[in-house]
Design an enzyme around this catalytic site. Structure first.
Site, PDB file in Angstrom:
ATOM      1  N   HIS A  46       5.749  -0.343  -2.828  1.00 53.49           N
ATOM      2  CA  HIS A  46       5.300   0.373  -4.032  1.00 53.49           C
ATOM      3  C   HIS A  46       5.297   1.892  -3.881  1.00 53.49           C
ATOM      4  CE1 HIS A  46       3.114  -3.583  -5.338  1.00 53.49           C
ATOM      5  NE2 HIS A  46       4.405  -3.612  -5.574  1.00 53.49           N
TER       6      HIS A  46
ATOM      7  N   ASN B 275       0.831  -1.206   0.000  1.00 56.61           N
ATOM      8  CA  ASN B 275       0.000   0.000   0.000  1.00 56.61           C
ATOM      9  C   ASN B 275       0.862   1.251   0.000  1.00 56.61           C
ATOM     10  OD1 ASN B 275      -2.028  -1.820   0.136  1.00 56.61           O
ATOM     11  ND2 ASN B 275      -2.500  -1.479   2.292  1.00 56.61           N
ATOM     12  N   VAL B 276       0.343   2.275  -0.656  1.00 55.47           N
ATOM     13  CA  VAL B 276       1.074   3.537  -0.718  1.00 55.47           C
ATOM     14  C   VAL B 276       0.526   4.531   0.321  1.00 55.47           C
ATOM     15  CG1 VAL B 276       1.789   3.208  -3.109  1.00 55.47           C
ATOM     16  CG2 VAL B 276      -0.369   4.363  -2.650  1.00 55.47           C
ATOM     17  N   ASP B 277      -0.473   4.103   1.084  1.00 58.72           N
ATOM     18  CA  ASP B 277      -0.994   4.980   2.142  1.00 58.72           C
ATOM     19  C   ASP B 277      -0.082   4.900   3.373  1.00 58.72           C
ATOM     20  OD1 ASP B 277      -1.914   2.905   4.071  1.00 58.72           O
ATOM     21  OD2 ASP B 277      -3.444   2.434   2.571  1.00 58.72           O
TER      22      ASP B 277
ATOM     23  N   GLY C 107      -5.144  -9.095   2.982  1.00 55.01           N
ATOM     24  CA  GLY C 107      -5.784  -8.237   1.991  1.00 55.01           C
ATOM     25  C   GLY C 107      -5.005  -7.997   0.716  1.00 55.01           C
ATOM     26  N   THR C 108      -4.431  -9.067   0.184  1.00 57.93           N
ATOM     27  CA  THR C 108      -3.775  -8.918  -1.118  1.00 57.93           C
ATOM     28  C   THR C 108      -4.159 -10.087  -2.017  1.00 57.93           C
ATOM     29  OG1 THR C 108      -1.687  -8.877  -2.331  1.00 57.93           O
ATOM     30  CG2 THR C 108      -1.607  -9.863  -0.135  1.00 57.93           C
TER      31      THR C 108
HETATM   32  P1  OAD Z   1      -5.969  -6.205  -4.924  1.00 58.48           P
HETATM   33  O1  OAD Z   1      -7.058  -5.230  -5.218  1.00 58.48           O
HETATM   34  O2  OAD Z   1      -5.389  -6.953  -6.089  1.00 58.48           O
HETATM   35  O3  OAD Z   1      -6.453  -7.275  -3.865  1.00 58.48           O
HETATM   36  C1  OAD Z   1      -7.162  -6.889  -2.731  1.00 58.48           C
HETATM   37  C2  OAD Z   1      -7.383  -8.069  -1.829  1.00 58.48           C
HETATM   38  O4  OAD Z   1      -7.989  -7.597  -0.630  1.00 58.48           O
HETATM   39  C3  OAD Z   1      -8.317  -9.152  -2.399  1.00 58.48           C
HETATM   40  O5  OAD Z   1      -7.751 -10.448  -2.155  1.00 58.48           O
HETATM   41  C4  OAD Z   1      -9.615  -8.960  -1.598  1.00 58.48           C
HETATM   42  O6  OAD Z   1     -10.335 -10.182  -1.403  1.00 58.48           O
HETATM   43  C5  OAD Z   1      -9.073  -8.434  -0.277  1.00 58.48           C
HETATM   44  N1  OAD Z   1     -10.008  -7.627   0.530  1.00 58.48           N
HETATM   45  C6  OAD Z   1     -11.039  -6.844   0.130  1.00 58.48           C
HETATM   46  N2  OAD Z   1     -11.610  -6.238   1.191  1.00 58.48           N
HETATM   47  C7  OAD Z   1     -10.913  -6.614   2.287  1.00 58.48           C
HETATM   48  C8  OAD Z   1     -11.003  -6.325   3.686  1.00 58.48           C
HETATM   49  N3  OAD Z   1     -11.918  -5.488   4.178  1.00 58.48           N
HETATM   50  N4  OAD Z   1     -10.101  -6.899   4.522  1.00 58.48           N
HETATM   51  C9  OAD Z   1      -9.141  -7.744   4.044  1.00 58.48           C
HETATM   52  N5  OAD Z   1      -9.031  -8.064   2.749  1.00 58.48           N
HETATM   53  C10 OAD Z   1      -9.894  -7.514   1.872  1.00 58.48           C
HETATM   54  O7  OAD Z   1      -4.820  -5.383  -4.147  1.00 58.48           O
HETATM   55  P2  OAD Z   1      -3.278  -5.755  -3.939  1.00 58.48           P
HETATM   56  O8  OAD Z   1      -3.074  -7.213  -3.863  1.00 58.48           O
HETATM   57  O9  OAD Z   1      -2.805  -4.913  -2.817  1.00 58.48           O
HETATM   58  O10 OAD Z   1       0.332  -1.662  -7.302  1.00 58.48           O
HETATM   59  O11 OAD Z   1      -2.656  -5.208  -5.279  1.00 58.48           O
HETATM   60  C11 OAD Z   1      -1.273  -5.253  -5.457  1.00 58.48           C
HETATM   61  C12 OAD Z   1      -0.796  -4.084  -6.282  1.00 58.48           C
HETATM   62  O12 OAD Z   1      -1.561  -4.006  -7.486  1.00 58.48           O
HETATM   63  C13 OAD Z   1      -1.009  -2.734  -5.639  1.00 58.48           C
HETATM   64  O13 OAD Z   1       0.014  -2.395  -4.733  1.00 58.48           O
HETATM   65  C14 OAD Z   1      -1.015  -1.797  -6.816  1.00 58.48           C
HETATM   66  C15 OAD Z   1      -1.884  -2.616  -7.749  1.00 58.48           C
HETATM   67  O14 OAD Z   1      -1.701  -2.400  -9.102  1.00 58.48           O
HETATM   68  C16 OAD Z   1       0.720  -0.550  -7.941  1.00 58.48           C
HETATM   69  O15 OAD Z   1      -0.040   0.370  -8.203  1.00 58.48           O
HETATM   70  C17 OAD Z   1       2.161  -0.532  -8.296  1.00 58.48           C
END
Ligand code: OAD
Length: 233
Positions: free
Chosen positions: A104, A87-89, A170-171
């Site tokens: 990131h 996360n960038v936050d 949450g990824t």
């Molecule tokens: P994603 O949007 O790909 O995945 C989000 C994950 O969070 C999913 O597995 C959801 O099921 C889960 N989720 C949703 N709500 C939730 C909650 N309340 N509590 C816990 N989990 C929850 O996001 P990332 O995996 O972070 O990069 O994405 C990776 C990278 O892709 C980001 O850093 C960004 C993006 O493109 C850049 O911009 C370089």
């Protein structure tokens, strides 16, 4: 203290009102990633790129850490917690976590397009064309865009190798090299995954899935870890 290493993603901040990327209604459904988050996008249309990150930053200035961020910060009372976040936050830091690696980049920072070492804290949400570094070059968001190197990955991999407990929160594990960090978990180390919609492929043994949102999942994990700890004492 045991070393507890966390890999967090966008789901971690969802309960703070920040959109994830790949869920239904996520950011990459609204925007074409290559048009806003790549060096080519910056070269082609810096106005659009700045607008995209200004919107994200404005939202971040209004957001607050959620119970999950706070729960992780409180785990520092029991473990040596290290957070590796995609996360960038800055919500982990604002909740009180003291060891955070941003893979990131950081939304509240800008950096020089002439010298990557010149990094500035932004006092407010807006970064504009004409905002310059001390050498007179345009500032860009301090974000790792697609196609750019993830410079913090080696330090992150080393931490994962040293983990006594590894937690994924949450990824979707769809972006590398971050997703590849799981391969560095030592054998026998327990891995917990907190996510309401669990990623399809998790390449590690000893996995326990907690199918909850971050706040509820971290509460459950904390209770379990503290119980395990007192059983062993
Ligand atoms: P994603 O949007 O790909 O995945 C989000 C994950 O969070 C999913 O597995 C959801 O099921 C889960 N989720 C949703 N709500 C939730 C909650 N309340 N509590 C816990 N989990 C929850 O996001 P990332 O995996 O972070 O990069 O994405 C990776 C990278 O892709 C980001 O850093 C960004 C993006 O493109 C850049 O911009 C370089």
């Amino acid at each position: 203290m045991k070393k507890l290493v966390v890999l967090s993603g966008a789901g971690m901040s969802a309960e703070s009102g920040i959109k994830t990327f790949r869920d239904m209604g996520g950011l990459w459904e609204q925007y074409n990633v290559t048009e806003v988050a790549s060096p080519e996008a910056w070269a082609r249309d810096p106005t659009l790129v700045l607008k995209f990150y200004n919107e994200r930053r404005k939202q971040l200035f209004e957001a607050k850490p959620n119970a999950g961020h706070i729960g992780l910060a409180e785990l520092e009372n029991h473990f040596e917690v290290h957070i590796i976040t995609q996360n960038v936050d800055d919500l982990h830091e604002r909740a009180g976590s003291t060891r955070v690696i941003h893979l990131h980049g950081e939304l509240k920072k800008a950096r020089s397009t002439a010298d990557a070492n010149l990094i500035y804290e932004l006092p407010h949400w807006e970064l504009k064309e004409g905002d310059l570094c001390e050498k007179g070059s345009q500032l860009r968001p301090h974000i790792v865009w697609f196609g750019e190197p993830v410079t913090a990955i080696d330090a992150a991999a080393e931490l994962v190798q040293q983990a006594d407990i590894f937690v994924v929160i949450g990824t979707s594990l769809s972006v590398y090299p971050a997703a590849g960090l799981l391969q560095f978990v030592s054998s026998g180390v327990p891995v917990y995954v907190i996510d309401p919609g669990v990623p399809a492929f998790i390449p590690a043994a000893n996995i326990q899935v907690i199918k909850e949102k971050a706040s509820a999942g971290i509460k459950q994990l904390t209770a379990q870890l503290i119980e395990d700890k007192s059983d062993k004492n």
